[in-house]
Design an enzyme around this catalytic site. Sequence first.
Site, mmCIF file in Angstrom:
data_model
loop_
_atom_site.group_PDB
_atom_site.id
_atom_site.type_symbol
_atom_site.label_atom_id
_atom_site.label_comp_id
_atom_site.label_asym_id
_atom_site.label_seq_id
_atom_site.Cartn_x
_atom_site.Cartn_y
_atom_site.Cartn_z
ATOM 1 C CB CYS A 183 86.514 54.330 -77.179
ATOM 2 S SG CYS A 183 84.792 54.183 -76.650
ATOM 3 C CG ASP A 206 82.282 49.009 -82.099
ATOM 4 O OD1 ASP A 206 81.343 49.126 -81.284
ATOM 5 O OD2 ASP A 206 83.225 49.815 -82.174
ATOM 6 C CG HIS A 228 83.631 49.431 -78.617
ATOM 7 N ND1 HIS A 228 83.774 50.432 -79.551
ATOM 8 C CD2 HIS A 228 83.765 50.025 -77.404
ATOM 9 C CE1 HIS A 228 83.968 51.579 -78.937
ATOM 10 N NE2 HIS A 228 83.983 51.361 -77.626
#
Length: 254
Positions: A126, A184, A215
């Site tokens: 991330c 995502d 994600h």
Amino acid sequence: MLIKPTEAVDIDTPSGKMRTHLFRPAREGSYPAIILYSEIYQMTAPIERLAAMIAGHGMIVAVPEVYHEYEAPGTVLSYDQAGTDRGNELKYEKPVAQHDSDLAALISVLREDAQCNGRFGAFGVCLGGHLSFRAALNPAIEASVCFYATDLHTATLGAGRSDDSLRRAAEIKGEVMMVWGLHDPHVPYDGRRLIRDQLEKARLRLSWHEVDGQHAFLRDGAPRFDATLFLWGMSQSVALYQRHFSLERPLHVG
């Protein structure tokens, strides 16, 4: 490979002391060091388990607290709305240059570590995926693994929401592995294509993977966790490090 209990050390950086969590193999020896960049929540339990898994393959893993300028040492943001809001606030408050100086300070300290062999890689998820990519701009970093790197295609990380990470891709000398979830929303298809085109133009040593995941699919215990992709992703990551650092491969039992 067994690992030692986690150590917490405070490292001097130009922007203040940075709490860093170290995971080490228990066996005596000399090992490469991997800088593991967390999500916006810092050193949560899933990040701790990721670090332990990598260290267990024969590497020192260092997890810096990326918001050390703003939060007390040891602060972990919760996986809730308040924690997410705070993490995102700080993501756009901290200047990207301070991430660079944090990395330089951490590498300098690790070079003096008796168990570190002076070779370095990076890993991130991330926000950390972007920071792992940016870490590759440092010539000491030989191999970077970047899972669903946010804000890379928009160049909006940090104070002023204007980073230069992707624009500087041609400066990267090591190998980079990029991993994306097809579902995502933070990095949609057009964003992934923009990143891929830029990296191809930069002629990087590149591994590129787009998988049927969402994600944060590595975050165990969360609704988007995918165990199959987790095992595959960690296998790919460790294989990259083994290739670069000539790590001993685990023996097969039975």
